[in-house]
Design a protein around this motif. Structure first.
Motif, PDB file in Angstrom:
ATOM      1  N   ASN A 104      16.122  11.647  -5.562  1.00 24.67           N
ATOM      2  CA  ASN A 104      14.787  11.236  -5.101  1.00 24.67           C
ATOM      3  C   ASN A 104      14.254  10.038  -5.874  1.00 24.67           C
ATOM      4  OD1 ASN A 104      14.075  13.402  -3.103  1.00 24.67           O
ATOM      5  ND2 ASN A 104      14.692  14.598  -4.884  1.00 24.67           N
ATOM      6  N   MET A 105      14.389  10.091  -7.220  1.00 32.71           N
ATOM      7  CA  MET A 105      13.896   8.976  -8.021  1.00 32.71           C
ATOM      8  C   MET A 105      14.724   7.720  -7.766  1.00 32.71           C
ATOM      9  SD  MET A 105      11.560   7.933  -9.922  1.00 32.71           S
ATOM     10  CE  MET A 105      10.704   9.372 -10.502  1.00 32.71           C
ATOM     11  N   LEU A 106      16.019   7.951  -7.587  1.00 31.00           N
ATOM     12  CA  LEU A 106      16.897   6.819  -7.290  1.00 31.00           C
ATOM     13  C   LEU A 106      16.482   6.164  -5.965  1.00 31.00           C
ATOM     14  CD1 LEU A 106      19.309   5.837  -8.905  1.00 31.00           C
ATOM     15  CD2 LEU A 106      20.790   7.273  -7.515  1.00 31.00           C
ATOM     16  N   ASP A 107      16.159   7.011  -4.987  1.00 32.34           N
ATOM     17  CA  ASP A 107      15.734   6.488  -3.683  1.00 32.34           C
ATOM     18  C   ASP A 107      14.398   5.752  -3.812  1.00 32.34           C
ATOM     19  OD1 ASP A 107      15.803   6.043  -0.914  1.00 32.34           O
ATOM     20  OD2 ASP A 107      14.722   7.913  -0.493  1.00 32.34           O
ATOM     21  N   LEU A 108      13.473   6.298  -4.618  1.00 32.71           N
ATOM     22  CA  LEU A 108      12.169   5.636  -4.790  1.00 32.71           C
ATOM     23  C   LEU A 108      12.366   4.214  -5.334  1.00 32.71           C
ATOM     24  CD1 LEU A 108       8.964   5.759  -4.971  1.00 32.71           C
ATOM     25  CD2 LEU A 108       9.295   6.425  -7.339  1.00 32.71           C
ATOM     26  N   VAL A 109      13.160   4.089  -6.388  1.00 35.74           N
ATOM     27  CA  VAL A 109      13.285   2.751  -6.991  1.00 35.74           C
ATOM     28  C   VAL A 109      14.104   1.814  -6.112  1.00 35.74           C
ATOM     29  CG1 VAL A 109      12.817   3.448  -9.373  1.00 35.74           C
ATOM     30  CG2 VAL A 109      15.171   3.473  -8.561  1.00 35.74           C
ATOM     31  N   LYS A 110      15.100   2.358  -5.415  1.00 34.32           N
ATOM     32  CA  LYS A 110      15.923   1.482  -4.558  1.00 34.32           C
ATOM     33  C   LYS A 110      15.154   1.084  -3.285  1.00 34.32           C
ATOM     34  CE  LYS A 110      20.492   2.785  -6.211  1.00 34.32           C
ATOM     35  NZ  LYS A 110      21.455   1.703  -6.384  1.00 34.32           N
ATOM     36  N   TRP A 111      14.421   2.040  -2.698  1.00 32.86           N
ATOM     37  CA  TRP A 111      13.607   1.711  -1.513  1.00 32.86           C
ATOM     38  C   TRP A 111      12.563   0.643  -1.871  1.00 32.86           C
ATOM     39  CZ3 TRP A 111       8.349   3.292  -1.883  1.00 32.86           C
ATOM     40  CH2 TRP A 111       7.558   2.915  -0.786  1.00 32.86           C
ATOM     41  N   HIS A 112      11.883   0.863  -3.008  1.00 31.04           N
ATOM     42  CA  HIS A 112      10.859  -0.101  -3.424  1.00 31.04           C
ATOM     43  C   HIS A 112      11.516  -1.455  -3.715  1.00 31.04           C
ATOM     44  CE1 HIS A 112       6.983  -0.843  -5.973  1.00 31.04           C
ATOM     45  NE2 HIS A 112       7.312  -1.874  -5.221  1.00 31.04           N
ATOM     46  N   GLY A 113      12.615  -1.427  -4.468  1.00 34.17           N
ATOM     47  CA  GLY A 113      13.308  -2.671  -4.814  1.00 34.17           C
ATOM     48  C   GLY A 113      13.758  -3.423  -3.569  1.00 34.17           C
TER      49      GLY A 113
ATOM     50  N   ALA B  83       0.844  -1.199   0.000  1.00 32.25           N
ATOM     51  CA  ALA B  83       0.000   0.000   0.000  1.00 32.25           C
ATOM     52  C   ALA B  83       0.882   1.253   0.000  1.00 32.25           C
ATOM     53  CB  ALA B  83      -0.938  -0.004   1.206  1.00 32.25           C
ATOM     54  N   MET B  84       1.974   1.203   0.763  1.00 29.98           N
ATOM     55  CA  MET B  84       2.905   2.348   0.809  1.00 29.98           C
ATOM     56  C   MET B  84       3.600   2.532  -0.539  1.00 29.98           C
ATOM     57  SD  MET B  84       3.637   4.473   3.276  1.00 29.98           S
ATOM     58  CE  MET B  84       4.057   5.987   2.501  1.00 29.98           C
ATOM     59  N   HIS B  85       3.962   1.415  -1.199  1.00 31.65           N
ATOM     60  CA  HIS B  85       4.586   1.528  -2.530  1.00 31.65           C
ATOM     61  C   HIS B  85       3.624   2.250  -3.484  1.00 31.65           C
ATOM     62  CE1 HIS B  85       6.942  -2.479  -1.677  1.00 31.65           C
ATOM     63  NE2 HIS B  85       7.303  -1.487  -0.886  1.00 31.65           N
ATOM     64  N   ALA B  86       2.365   1.803  -3.469  1.00 35.72           N
ATOM     65  CA  ALA B  86       1.376   2.391  -4.386  1.00 35.72           C
ATOM     66  C   ALA B  86       1.230   3.897  -4.108  1.00 35.72           C
ATOM     67  CB  ALA B  86       0.033   1.680  -4.229  1.00 35.72           C
ATOM     68  N   GLN B  87       1.166   4.270  -2.821  1.00 34.45           N
ATOM     69  CA  GLN B  87       1.035   5.699  -2.485  1.00 34.45           C
ATOM     70  C   GLN B  87       2.247   6.497  -2.945  1.00 34.45           C
ATOM     71  OE1 GLN B  87       0.063   6.380   1.682  1.00 34.45           O
ATOM     72  NE2 GLN B  87      -1.316   4.651   1.624  1.00 34.45           N
ATOM     73  N   ALA B  88       3.442   5.922  -2.762  1.00 39.15           N
ATOM     74  CA  ALA B  88       4.671   6.634  -3.136  1.00 39.15           C
ATOM     75  C   ALA B  88       4.719   6.860  -4.650  1.00 39.15           C
ATOM     76  CB  ALA B  88       5.900   5.847  -2.684  1.00 39.15           C
ATOM     77  N   HIS B  89       4.370   5.838  -5.435  1.00 37.50           N
ATOM     78  CA  HIS B  89       4.384   6.018  -6.899  1.00 37.50           C
ATOM     79  C   HIS B  89       3.282   6.979  -7.332  1.00 37.50           C
ATOM     80  CE1 HIS B  89       7.578   3.253  -7.866  1.00 37.50           C
ATOM     81  NE2 HIS B  89       7.079   2.401  -6.991  1.00 37.50           N
ATOM     82  N   ASN B  90       2.152   6.942  -6.634  1.00 39.04           N
ATOM     83  CA  ASN B  90       1.090   7.899  -6.957  1.00 39.04           C
ATOM     84  C   ASN B  90       1.537   9.327  -6.684  1.00 39.04           C
ATOM     85  OD1 ASN B  90      -1.070   6.661  -8.134  1.00 39.04           O
ATOM     86  ND2 ASN B  90      -2.007   6.003  -6.206  1.00 39.04           N
ATOM     87  N   SER B  91       2.346   9.507  -5.624  1.00 40.49           N
ATOM     88  CA  SER B  91       2.836  10.862  -5.335  1.00 40.49           C
ATOM     89  C   SER B  91       3.697  11.345  -6.502  1.00 40.49           C
ATOM     90  CB  SER B  91       3.592  10.918  -3.999  1.00 40.49           C
ATOM     91  OG  SER B  91       4.924  10.454  -4.134  1.00 40.49           O
ATOM     92  N   ALA B  92       4.453  10.440  -7.123  1.00 36.63           N
ATOM     93  CA  ALA B  92       5.265  10.830  -8.288  1.00 36.63           C
ATOM     94  C   ALA B  92       4.354  11.197  -9.463  1.00 36.63           C
ATOM     95  CB  ALA B  92       6.210   9.706  -8.684  1.00 36.63           C
ATOM     96  N   ASN B  93       3.246  10.462  -9.642  1.00 36.88           N
ATOM     97  CA  ASN B  93       2.310  10.799 -10.718  1.00 36.88           C
ATOM     98  C   ASN B  93       1.716  12.182 -10.540  1.00 36.88           C
ATOM     99  OD1 ASN B  93       2.506   8.414 -12.197  1.00 36.88           O
ATOM    100  ND2 ASN B  93       1.086   7.360 -10.825  1.00 36.88           N
TER     101      ASN B  93
END
Ligand SMILES: [Fe+2]
Ligand SMILES: [Fe+2]
Length: 315
Positions: free
Chosen positions: A179-188, A89-99
């Motif tokens: 920031n984008m690097l952190d998003l993909v690495k945190w999610h990964g 759920a947190m992943h989905a919210q984080a990617h939505n924030s990028a959208n």
């Protein structure tokens, strides 16, 4: 003997001893450029498309897992599934924030791609397929199992991609946006941390071995197709790609993907490499525990700027 017991529908529980930890995150998007990897618009758009692909699917995971939660008889697995739901759920919210706060504000139309994913996950794959076809009682469990199998297959893929981004140093070398690097690495990293859950749950509720073959084919074709289609849609909006008119059915976008990956596979994973990574999942001895190192994932999660920012906000 051990092999045989893995192949048949053995009713197993959780295969991990550690506790999966849900984390809050907070991302700041105001300084992230569209070319978040400098001078690499194709790769930037391609990775940016994951912001649109993932949220609807991850919320669908959460809904289905909440539905089957009462059927789980292993307490540790139940705990894993609850933590998995909170992480997804947190992943989905984080990617939505990028959208919302990054792509839309930079005049990228994300709606068309979001609607497509929404159609797939809230209608086609809903509890009632296409939202109106009722599933007869005896088949309900089979429909759930089919969908749980799809999730287990996707989760193998997200673990593979999680490793790819976690260990990737090339994007940093090219000056990628932090920031984008952190998003993909945190999610990964969280995908690595919870890599066992979907597979354990699928088998716990009776998921079989043979179905992995057709589900793998379905998932790899769907994920790659949706990814290229969505990336083409956002690239088409950029005048730099106007003469190419990127589209799923046009060879250019595929040729460009392959060309970049062949130049250096740390820039983008090669599509055939992605397909080949499914092979491990088809082996009778497949065990997600051996697919990655939890300690490497935790080491990153402990220093993720977005996780630290969220902690500061709470404090
Ligand atoms: Fe996720
Ligand atoms: Fe996941």
């Amino acid at each position: 003997m051990k092999l045989l017991s893995r192949i048949k529908n053995s009713k197993i529980g959780s295969s991990i001893q550690y506790s999966i930890k849900p984390r809050k995150v907070k991302f700041e998007w105001k300084d992230t450029p569209i070319d978040w990897i400098p001078n690499q618009p194709f790769i930037s758009y391609f990775i940016n498309e994951i912001n649109m692909i993932l949220p609807a699917g991850e919320f669908w995971f959460c809904r289905l897992y909440n539905k089957v939660l009462p059927q789980i008889t292993d307490e540790k697995l139940k705990e894993d599934v609850r933590a998995f739901i909170r992480q997804e759920a947190m992943h989905a919210q984080a990617h939505n924030s990028a959208n919302k706060e990054y792509l839309t504000i930079r005049n990228i139309d994300v709606e068309r791609n979001l609607k497509l994913m929404d159609l797939l996950f809230t209608k086609v794959l809903a509890d009632k397929p296409l939202t109106f076809i009722p599933v007869p009682g005896p088949l309900e469990h089979q429909w759930d199992l089919f969908r749980l199998g799809i999730i287990a297959t996707v989760e193998h893929m997200t673990c593979v991609l999680g490793k790819y981004v976690l260990y990737n140093k090339k994007w940093e070398e090219l000056g990628a946006d932090a920031n984008m690097l952190d998003l993909v690495k945190w999610h990964g990293a969280e995908e690595i941390e919870h890599r066992t859950v979907a597979f354990d749950l699928y088998r716990h509720l009776g998921g079989g071995y043979i179905s992995r073959y057709y589900q793998s084919l379905l998932v790899i074709a769907a994920v790659i197709g949706l990814w290229v289609d969505g990336a083409a849609h956002i690239m088409r909006q950029d005048p730099r790609f106007a003469d190419k008119k990127p589209a799923l059915y046009k060879p250019w976008i595929w040729r460009e993907w392959v060309r970049i990956a062949q130049t250096d596979n740390r820039l983008m994973p090669h599509p055939l490499w992605l397909v080949s990574q499914q092979l491990g999942y088809l082996m009778p001895w497949y065990d997600p525990v051996h697919e990655a190192k939890t300690e490497d994932a935790i080491a990153y999660l402990d220093k993720s700027p977005a996780a630290k920012r969220a902690l500061l906000k709470v404090a």
